[in-house]
Design an enzyme around this catalytic site. Structure first.
Site, PDB file in Angstrom:
ATOM      1  N   SER A  64       0.785  -1.235   0.000  1.00 23.44           N
ATOM      2  CA  SER A  64       0.000   0.000   0.000  1.00 23.44           C
ATOM      3  C   SER A  64       0.820   1.289   0.000  1.00 23.44           C
ATOM      4  O   SER A  64       0.260   2.380  -0.098  1.00 23.44           O
ATOM      5  CB  SER A  64      -0.955   0.011   1.196  1.00 23.44           C
ATOM      6  OG  SER A  64      -0.231   0.018   2.411  1.00 23.44           O
ATOM      7  N   LYS A  93      -5.514   4.286   8.809  1.00 24.68           N
ATOM      8  CA  LYS A  93      -4.433   5.146   8.327  1.00 24.68           C
ATOM      9  C   LYS A  93      -4.801   6.619   8.439  1.00 24.68           C
ATOM     10  O   LYS A  93      -3.928   7.461   8.669  1.00 24.68           O
ATOM     11  CB  LYS A  93      -4.070   4.755   6.892  1.00 24.68           C
ATOM     12  CG  LYS A  93      -3.452   3.361   6.814  1.00 24.68           C
ATOM     13  CD  LYS A  93      -3.086   2.959   5.403  1.00 24.68           C
ATOM     14  CE  LYS A  93      -2.472   1.554   5.411  1.00 24.68           C
ATOM     15  NZ  LYS A  93      -2.072   1.111   4.065  1.00 24.68           N
TER      16      LYS A  93
END
Length: 345
Positions: A233, A278
């Site tokens: 990611s 996140k």
């Protein structure tokens, strides 16, 4: 004497209770906000230092096996989620899982380097070396022969230029037909011959999941050391950091820029997991901008998305609730990310 023994037994029971609460492993994993790493400390390009203020930050998600006490804590904390073991590890043990995450990270870095150098008009070559074995199905005839992390370099002696070539060749073979796989493990070549199994209706196969093993060779030397962080990611943020150093463009304008998403060699940005965690991490580390992968939220896509929201939708909703001053920017491509940052002064 009896009083002393009773007191001793009570304390012993309390210690056992505490030990079980903190140490007894449960068949679940807890995911939560992780860390935010300053990418200028991770990326080193010869004669191209990072001269601008602010940071590009690499987001991570914390993952830990649940214990009774941590399970209860996660239940009461909206920042955390509890996931079945199978959903997190895919049935792999932690050694295999960690290896897979490292492979994904290496691929992410290579794709980011290629994207950034190509967009910065700097010379870079890409070499295809084979396919990584990411998992082996339990009913595969190659089970206990191939391992996670092996690199398949040829089938029946034939070499291919991409994973599509490997897949196409296997599709042309029949169930029960023997196939010789040449693979590399710890730098040494090996061969194994086994019959193809039935991996789905009317389709024979080896019974592995795979990803490309590529190596990039840029003209300007670069070193990227992400430490213990794994997964695919970080591609978008790696590519932005590398690009800004190569071009000396001030894309951050003194701000902390967080974000996430995969990036391929064509600059397309892909979705990832755990984007809500996140966003929380980004807020805790002072980010004012968050770049989120964007896909059109069709009914079909939303059916399979995490919380039935696209990455952008989930990031936007999380920021609205927990980080209202953070600007969430949707991006489909690397070029869009660069353009959005150039305008965000």
């Amino acid at each position: 004497m009896k009083k002393w023994l009773k007191k001793y037994l009570i304390w012993f029971a309390i210690l056992i209770f505490i030990a079980i609460g903190f140490l007894w492993p449960l068949p679940n994993y807890i995911e939560g906000p992780g860390d935010a790493a300053n990418l200028s400390k991770i990326v080193n390009i010869k004669n191209h230092p990072d001269k601008h203020k602010g940071q590009f930050m690499l987001m991570s998600v914390s993952i830990a096996q649940a214990r009774p006490f941590t399970y209860l804590y996660a239940k009461l904390n909206p920042y955390y989620s509890i996931e079945p073991e199978e959903a997190v590890t895919g049935g792999q043990d932690m050694k295999e899982y960690s290896k897979v995450q490292q492979i994904y990270m290496d691929g992410s870095i290579n794709s980011a380097i290629y994207t950034a150098y190509h967009q910065a008009h700097k010379a870079v070559k890409i070499q295809y070396r084979g396919i990584y074995v990411m998992s082996v199905m339990k009913n595969s005839k190659f089970k206990n022969k191939l391992r996670v992390g092996d690199v398949v370099v040829a089938l029946d002696g034939y070499h291919f230029k991409s994973s599509l070539g490997f897949i196409k060749y296997v599709k042309q073979q029949k169930y029960g037909q023997k196939l010789t796989v040449t693979y590399k493990r710890n730098g040494k070549l090996h061969k194994v011959t086994e019959p193809l199994g039935m991996i789905s209706k009317h389709r024979a196969g080896i019974g592995i999941s795979l990803t490309d093993d590529i190596q990039v060779k840029p003209a300007i030397p670069i070193k990227v050391n992400p430490g213990q962080v794994g997964g695919p990611s970080g591609g978008l943020m790696f590519s932005l950091q590398i690009y800004s150093q190569l071009t000396n463009k001030n894309l951050r304008h003194g701000q902390k820029v967080a974000g996430t998403g995969t990036v391929d060699g064509l600059g397309n940005v892909g979705e990832i997991g755990g984007i809500d965690k996140k966003v929380i991490t980004a807020k805790k580390h002072g980010a004012k901008i968050f770049l989120a992968p964007y896909v059109k939220p069709t009914k079909y896509i939303l059916k399979y998305e995490e919380d039935h929201k696209t990455n952008y939708q989930l990031a936007k909703a999380t920021a609205k609730k927990y980080a209202p001053s953070m600007k969430v920017i949707p991006v489909k491509t690397f070029d869009q990310a660069v353009s959005a940052l150039e305008k965000n002064k």
